[in-house]
Design a protein around this motif. Structure first.
Motif, short mmCIF file in Angstrom:
data_model
loop_
_atom_site.label_atom_id
_atom_site.label_comp_id
_atom_site.label_asym_id
_atom_site.label_seq_id
_atom_site.Cartn_x
_atom_site.Cartn_y
_atom_site.Cartn_z
N SER A 160 -40.86 16.21 10.76
CA SER A 160 -41.61 16.76 12.04
C SER A 160 -43.04 16.40 12.31
O SER A 160 -43.63 16.82 13.19
CB SER A 160 -41.36 18.31 12.15
N GLU A 161 -43.53 15.79 11.13
CA GLU A 161 -45.18 15.67 11.16
C GLU A 161 -45.62 15.14 12.33
O GLU A 161 -46.75 15.46 12.99
CB GLU A 161 -45.43 14.57 9.97
N ASN A 162 -44.96 14.00 13.02
CA ASN A 162 -45.53 13.60 14.15
C ASN A 162 -45.15 14.42 15.40
O ASN A 162 -45.48 13.54 16.81
CB ASN A 162 -45.02 12.02 14.55
N LEU A 163 -44.12 15.00 15.52
CA LEU A 163 -43.42 15.75 16.68
C LEU A 163 -44.10 17.08 16.88
O LEU A 163 -44.08 17.69 18.11
CB LEU A 163 -41.98 15.87 16.73
N LEU A 164 -44.35 17.73 15.71
CA LEU A 164 -44.68 19.17 16.14
C LEU A 164 -45.79 19.65 17.03
O LEU A 164 -45.45 20.52 17.63
CB LEU A 164 -44.80 19.56 14.37
N VAL A 165 -46.80 19.16 17.01
CA VAL A 165 -47.78 19.72 17.67
C VAL A 165 -47.54 19.31 19.20
O VAL A 165 -47.76 20.40 20.03
CB VAL A 165 -49.17 18.84 17.24
N ASP A 166 -46.89 18.23 19.66
CA ASP A 166 -46.45 18.11 21.06
C ASP A 166 -45.35 19.30 21.45
O ASP A 166 -45.48 19.89 22.39
CB ASP A 166 -46.06 16.86 21.34
N ILE A 167 -44.60 19.66 20.65
CA ILE A 167 -43.62 20.72 20.61
C ILE A 167 -44.21 21.85 21.04
O ILE A 167 -43.88 22.92 21.92
CB ILE A 167 -42.28 20.59 19.62
N LEU A 168 -45.11 22.39 20.16
CA LEU A 168 -45.74 23.77 20.03
C LEU A 168 -46.65 23.97 21.06
O LEU A 168 -46.70 24.63 22.02
CB LEU A 168 -46.68 23.80 18.65
N LEU A 169 -47.42 22.52 21.59
CA LEU A 169 -48.28 22.80 22.77
C LEU A 169 -47.75 23.09 23.97
O LEU A 169 -48.11 23.65 25.14
CB LEU A 169 -49.42 21.69 22.56
N HIS A 170 -46.69 22.29 24.37
CA HIS A 170 -45.79 22.09 25.40
C HIS A 170 -44.60 23.01 25.45
O HIS A 170 -43.65 22.76 26.47
CB HIS A 170 -45.80 20.70 25.97
N ASP A 171 -44.35 23.80 24.43
CA ASP A 171 -43.40 24.68 24.55
C ASP A 171 -41.85 23.98 24.59
O ASP A 171 -41.22 24.37 25.51
CB ASP A 171 -43.35 25.70 25.71
N LYS A 172 -41.77 22.77 23.98
CA LYS A 172 -40.63 21.90 24.14
C LYS A 172 -39.40 22.52 23.52
O LYS A 172 -39.59 22.88 22.45
CB LYS A 172 -40.87 20.75 23.78
N LYS A 173 -38.22 22.58 24.21
CA LYS A 173 -37.09 23.12 23.85
C LYS A 173 -35.84 22.15 23.65
O LYS A 173 -35.95 21.32 24.44
CB LYS A 173 -36.65 24.36 24.55
N GLY A 174 -35.20 22.22 22.78
CA GLY A 174 -34.10 21.44 22.60
C GLY A 174 -33.98 20.74 21.01
O GLY A 174 -34.80 21.31 20.24
N LYS A 175 -33.37 19.60 20.92
CA LYS A 175 -33.17 19.14 19.73
C LYS A 175 -34.13 17.80 19.56
O LYS A 175 -34.15 16.85 20.62
CB LYS A 175 -31.72 18.57 19.34
N PHE A 176 -34.87 17.56 18.58
CA PHE A 176 -35.84 16.52 18.53
C PHE A 176 -35.62 15.82 17.34
O PHE A 176 -35.49 16.18 16.19
CB PHE A 176 -37.39 17.00 18.75
N ASN A 177 -35.66 14.47 17.17
CA ASN A 177 -35.51 13.20 16.05
C ASN A 177 -36.30 12.13 16.34
O ASN A 177 -35.78 11.36 17.49
CB ASN A 177 -34.02 13.23 15.71
N SER A 178 -37.20 11.79 15.69
CA SER A 178 -37.84 10.64 15.76
C SER A 178 -37.06 9.70 15.50
O SER A 178 -37.40 8.19 15.97
CB SER A 178 -39.29 10.63 15.18
N GLY A 179 -36.36 9.80 14.86
CA GLY A 179 -35.12 8.64 14.44
C GLY A 179 -35.73 7.68 13.64
O GLY A 179 -35.18 6.48 13.35
#
Lengths: 135, 505
Positions: B170-189
């Motif tokens: 989650s290291e590269n995804l987390l800040v964007d999710i927190l700041l933009h209140d993103k919902k759903g499933k995320f996987n950088s793959g």
């Protein structure tokens, strides 16, 4: 999303009437016509009340000891459409009280005027870990 | 207005498996990442708090079994546990965070995750929850389903128990999710690259209740307060052992520069006062280059000041020199955990451990010489293991009777558990005609109950018998503390009970 599945027992000239109240919101009032009702649960404890209000003594038609026609509602299932889990055994999670104040175990049958009240937590897979289900 | 952008919470359940008690990495690293983006966050370790609160309860084992296997609890245990979870859910809600981030280390965090999410959402339906970690990623990585042909992560999202799930890193995804209140499933793959790993900020341990980790660890008879910060030197593994599932979520081996690791340890020591470090790496000596660099830097900048421990592998002769062992000692290497697994070369070759008995003996004696304590993990009932192989494991333990506790600890971990996604459970299961026994499974238990027509001697009953024999030997030789000995025997007994009960049906 939860689906409530009912069987509606009608007479030739009469349809059962009553209310469905889910978490204090009336979602149905009047004649029961639909067998499948969608409920939008909250996470936590949900309360579902189903009432029968228009049954008279002569609405159960007997020939001998056999019931030929009857006015009733029967709850078949309360099911989560996401997990396909059922809420649980109907007389474990619900109680049925007639308008005369009698508490009956009828496994989902509402054949006297009264209220069947179900209380369950959602999601059901969390609820099923509840101690009321422990053997 | 929120008081925090997020609170990162480490969820139960873990067993105290280390000589030192380590503070969990994920929340501390996520806090470090958020700090570097100017976000206000805090960290909580509910695993250690629950351990602390339940340790003397008469129904402690009931709670453990529930957390591990969803096993129903006694009524007393149920009432205590649910009061505890609800009280802590309220505490989390009262932190007034925009997001609660729950970290699930393994499938044994799932029972608690469901419960804490349930109570949080019951108390405050609008509280945003994000889940991450191997525990919630496992189904997505292995294709396993939980209910209605859906994965656990999808079920948690769709039923509204959480708002977001991050699969794998989650290291590269987390800040964007927190700041933009993103919902759903995320996987950088994908995994972090070596460069990205080197750019990660230093984890922050300042919000943990450090005093909870300092209690004596009766598993190891320690009497000093030894709390450790967890850090990462590498991800993935240089081996692909047949029974291990690391490569399902970290397929590539990537490692930090050795100087960067040493600097991170020194920074934590200087700013947070922590002197002991636990490596989260599959192997601390996965990259000999980085490992040497780190030891050289530590030995030069802060000799004999810090101490560290982690998982270590015996390498073929010549790859690790006598000088390397001295350097490790100078740099503060205090303890290593070695996946020895078996005393039989034949078994280890099938496992793809890639070290011979001579390599193993050299490592054992070298570590002993420089005063680094060692702990071996051993298993019984590997797919190809016969009684003769098992006797070689017993002989290995006997051979080192002269190395006294605590210089030598032996952990007879258990019987072979077939993990989903591992080569054993996939490719080898077909080749070796593995059949799963007709046992009603608890979550995660089915992997213990299997048989193969290719090795008829290796039955469930024999595996457990061998395991108990090994436990007795380790205890007799004082390589296993009394508490750990009793715990292991109790687990074996429960497995036999489950087997007998279900087989009779």
């Amino acid at each position: 999303m939860i689906s409530l599945e009912l069987v509606i027992g009608r007479l030739k000239t009469k349809t059962p009437e009553g209310k469905i109240i889910f978490n204090d919101s009336v979602i149905h009032e009047g004649a029961y016509t639909s067998n499948m009702i969608a409920l939008n649960p909250i996470t936590g404890t949900n309360t579902l009340k189903i009432t029968l209000e228009n049954k008279n003594d002569d609405d159960t038609k007997l020939i001998g000891n056999e019931i030929k026609e009857d006015l009733y509602i029967r709850v078949i299932d309360i099911k989560c459409e996401i997990t396909k889990d059922s809420a649980g055994h109907l007389d474990t999670i619900g109680h049925y009280q007639t308008e005369k104040g009698e508490d009956l175990k009828t496994y989902g049958f509402i054949s006297y005027n009264g209220t069947y009240t179900f209380e369950f937590d959602y999601p059901f897979f969390v609820f099923h870990k509840n101690k009321i289900f422990y053997q | 207005m929120f008081d925090y952008h997020a609170a990162f919470v480490f969820l139960p359940f873990t067993k105290s498996a280390h000589l030192y008690t380590a503070m969990p990495l994920a929340p501390a690293l996520l806090k470090g990442i958020c700090n570097s983006h100017g976000l206000r966050t805090t960290t909580i370790d509910l695993d250690i708090e629950l351990k602390h609160d339940r340790q003397n309860l008469p129904f402690n084992t009931d709670i453990e079994k529930y957390l591990m296997y969803f096993h129903p609890m006694s009524i007393d245990a149920y009432d205590w546990y649910h009061d505890w979870v609800e009280k802590n859910a309220r505490r989390l809600v009262n932190l007034n965070c925009n997001w609660l981030g729950f970290s699930l280390l393994s499938y044994q965090s799932l029972a608690f995750a469901q419960d804490i999410c349930f109570y949080v959402k019951k108390i405050k339906p609008s509280q945003k929850i994000i889940l991450g970690g191997p525990g919630i990623s496992q189904d997505d990585n292995t294709g396993r389903k939980y209910k209605n042909n859906k994965k656990m992560s999808d079920i948690m999202l769709e039923t509204g128990l959480c708002d977001s799930v991050v699969i794998n890193e989650s290291e590269n995804l987390l800040v964007d999710i927190l700041l933009h209140d993103k919902k759903g499933k995320f996987n950088s793959g994908r995994q972090l690259t070596q460069d990205e790993l080197n750019l990660l900020p230093t984890p922050s341990y300042i919000d943990y209740k450090v005093e909870l980790y300092g209690s004596n660890n009766s598993n190891f008879k320690t009497d000093t307060h030894r709390v450790a910060a967890t850090i990462t030197g590498s991800k993935g593994c240089v081996r692909r052992c047949t029974f291990c599932d690391v490569f399902t979520f970290e397929p590539k081996f990537v490692f930090k520069d050795g100087n960067k690791i040493a600097n991170e340890m020194i920074e934590i020591y200087e700013t947070q006062g922590i002197k002991t470090f636990h490596f989260s790496d599959s192997l601390i000596n996965g990259s000999m280059k980085a490992f040497r660099q780190m030891n050289e830097a530590l030995a030069k900048k802060l000799p004999k000041t810090l101490s560290y421990f982690g998982e270590y592998i015996a390498r073929p002769e010549g790859q690790t020199t006598a000088e390397d062992y001295h350097l490790m000692s100078e740099a503060g290497c205090a303890h290593v955990i070695v996946g020895v697994e078996s005393g039989s070369e034949q078994v280890r070759n099938h496992m793809k451990k890639k070290f011979s008995n001579d390599d193993l003996y050299l490592m054992i004696e070298s570590l002993y010489k420089v005063g680094i304590t060692q702990e071996w993990n051993l298993m019984t009932g590997y797919l190809t293991e016969t009684r003769k192989d098992f006797e070689q494991t017993l002989n290995l333990v006997k051979k080192y009777k002269h190395i006294k506790y605590p210089n030598m600890l032996v952990n007879p971990v258990g019987v072979l558990h077939l993990l989903p996604g591992t080569p054993l459970a996939d490719t080898h299961a077909r080749q070796l005609e593995i059949e799963y026994e007709d046992i009603k499974e608890g979550v995660g238990m089915i992997g213990d109950y299997w048989k193969t027509s290719k090795n008829p001697e290796n039955t469930f009953e024999n595996r457990i018998k061998w395991w108990l024999e090994l436990i007795e030997l380790c205890y007799d030789q004082n390589f296993l503390t009394e508490l750990r000995y009793e715990n292991k025997k109790a687990i074996a007994k429960n497995m036999i009970l489950h087997w007998n009960k279900q087989k009779k049906k």
